[in-house]
Write a protein that holds these residues in place. Structure first.
Motif, short mmCIF file in Angstrom:
data_model
loop_
_atom_site.label_atom_id
_atom_site.label_comp_id
_atom_site.label_asym_id
_atom_site.label_seq_id
_atom_site.Cartn_x
_atom_site.Cartn_y
_atom_site.Cartn_z
N LEU A 160 0.83 -1.21 0.00
CA LEU A 160 0.00 0.00 0.00
C LEU A 160 0.86 1.26 0.00
CD1 LEU A 160 -3.17 -0.34 2.28
CD2 LEU A 160 -3.04 0.35 -0.11
N LYS A 161 1.96 1.24 0.76
CA LYS A 161 2.84 2.41 0.81
C LYS A 161 3.45 2.70 -0.56
CE LYS A 161 4.33 2.14 5.61
NZ LYS A 161 5.41 1.79 6.53
N GLU A 162 3.90 1.65 -1.23
CA GLU A 162 4.62 1.84 -2.50
C GLU A 162 3.69 2.06 -3.68
OE1 GLU A 162 7.66 -1.00 -3.32
OE2 GLU A 162 8.56 -0.77 -1.33
N GLU A 163 2.57 1.35 -3.71
CA GLU A 163 1.71 1.37 -4.88
C GLU A 163 0.41 2.12 -4.69
OE1 GLU A 163 1.28 -2.64 -6.29
OE2 GLU A 163 3.40 -3.06 -5.97
N GLY A 164 -0.01 2.30 -3.43
CA GLY A 164 -1.30 2.94 -3.18
C GLY A 164 -2.47 2.01 -3.45
N LEU A 165 -2.16 0.78 -3.88
CA LEU A 165 -3.18 -0.22 -4.20
C LEU A 165 -2.85 -1.53 -3.51
CD1 LEU A 165 -3.50 0.14 -8.08
CD2 LEU A 165 -5.22 0.81 -6.40
N LEU A 166 -3.90 -2.25 -3.14
CA LEU A 166 -3.72 -3.56 -2.54
C LEU A 166 -4.84 -4.46 -3.01
CD1 LEU A 166 -2.24 -5.36 -0.42
CD2 LEU A 166 -3.94 -4.56 1.23
N GLU A 167 -4.48 -5.60 -3.60
CA GLU A 167 -5.49 -6.58 -4.00
C GLU A 167 -5.53 -7.67 -2.94
OE1 GLU A 167 -6.82 -9.29 -7.82
OE2 GLU A 167 -5.40 -7.64 -8.10
N PHE A 200 -11.25 -8.00 -3.64
CA PHE A 200 -11.22 -6.53 -3.57
C PHE A 200 -9.87 -5.94 -3.98
CE2 PHE A 200 -14.31 -8.01 -0.49
CZ PHE A 200 -15.42 -7.24 -0.80
N VAL A 201 -9.94 -4.74 -4.54
CA VAL A 201 -8.76 -3.91 -4.73
C VAL A 201 -9.02 -2.66 -3.90
CG1 VAL A 201 -7.37 -2.55 -6.33
CG2 VAL A 201 -8.28 -4.77 -7.05
N ILE A 202 -8.09 -2.36 -2.99
CA ILE A 202 -8.21 -1.22 -2.10
C ILE A 202 -7.24 -0.16 -2.58
CG2 ILE A 202 -7.94 -0.43 0.28
CD1 ILE A 202 -8.45 -3.46 1.04
N LYS A 262 -13.82 -10.15 5.88
CA LYS A 262 -13.09 -11.41 5.75
C LYS A 262 -11.74 -11.16 5.05
CE LYS A 262 -13.52 -16.03 3.77
NZ LYS A 262 -12.83 -16.09 2.50
N ALA A 263 -11.76 -10.32 4.02
CA ALA A 263 -10.52 -9.99 3.29
C ALA A 263 -9.54 -9.25 4.21
CB ALA A 263 -10.85 -9.16 2.05
N ILE A 264 -10.04 -8.26 4.95
CA ILE A 264 -9.18 -7.49 5.85
C ILE A 264 -8.59 -8.41 6.93
CG2 ILE A 264 -9.16 -5.67 7.62
CD1 ILE A 264 -9.19 -4.66 4.70
N ASN A 265 -9.43 -9.32 7.44
CA ASN A 265 -8.95 -10.23 8.48
C ASN A 265 -7.90 -11.22 7.98
OD1 ASN A 265 -10.20 -9.49 10.99
ND2 ASN A 265 -12.14 -10.03 10.05
N SER A 266 -7.83 -11.40 6.65
CA SER A 266 -6.83 -12.31 6.09
C SER A 266 -5.44 -11.66 6.00
CB SER A 266 -7.26 -12.79 4.70
OG SER A 266 -7.10 -11.76 3.73
N LEU A 267 -5.39 -10.33 6.17
CA LEU A 267 -4.10 -9.62 6.09
C LEU A 267 -3.28 -9.90 7.33
CD1 LEU A 267 -5.39 -6.17 4.79
CD2 LEU A 267 -4.29 -7.97 3.45
N GLU A 268 -2.01 -10.23 7.11
CA GLU A 268 -1.09 -10.50 8.23
C GLU A 268 -0.12 -9.34 8.39
OE1 GLU A 268 -0.78 -13.38 10.17
OE2 GLU A 268 -2.64 -14.11 9.31
#
Length: 108
Positions: free
Chosen positions: A7-14, A18-20, A102-108
């Motif tokens: 997110l810091k480098e690209e501003g995007l997160l898949e 979802f793409v955030i 569910k997607a957010i909770n999968s982030l480590e």
């Protein structure tokens, strides 16, 4: 690379369906001339776009915006329900919010 670095480098997160996208809203017609974090959430499954309508604080730069986003994601992981909207008067459907959590909770 971890999700925060992406997110810091690209501003995007898949993540999952979802793409955030994180940015700062500098085109706001805010009376106080402040800029705020802006988070768009693209739902690839339903081909819809939502945004997070949280009470973000004003920021000076992208890094400060990211710090707030990371804090909100932690809140979501701890059970807080996100304020996701399609428009100012229309919230995201409940099933979309559940999949997003569910997607957010999968982030480590």
């Amino acid at each position: 690379m971890g999700w925060k670095e992406t997110l810091k480098e690209e501003g995007l997160l898949e993540v999952e369906d979802f793409v955030i996208e994180v940015s700062i809203d500098s085109e706001c017609l805010c009376k106080d001339d402040q800029i705020y974090p802006a988070v768009l959430v693209y739902d690839l499954k339903n081909e819809e776009v939502y945004y997070l309508d949280e009470p973000f604080e004003p920021v000076s730069n992208f890094r400060e915006a990211l710090d707030q986003i990371f804090e909100w994601f932690e809140r979501y992981k701890n059970g807080e329900k996100p304020l996701m909207k399609r428009s100012p008067k229309k919230s995201a459907p409940e099933d979309v919010i559940k999949r997003f959590l569910k997607a957010i909770n999968s982030l480590e």
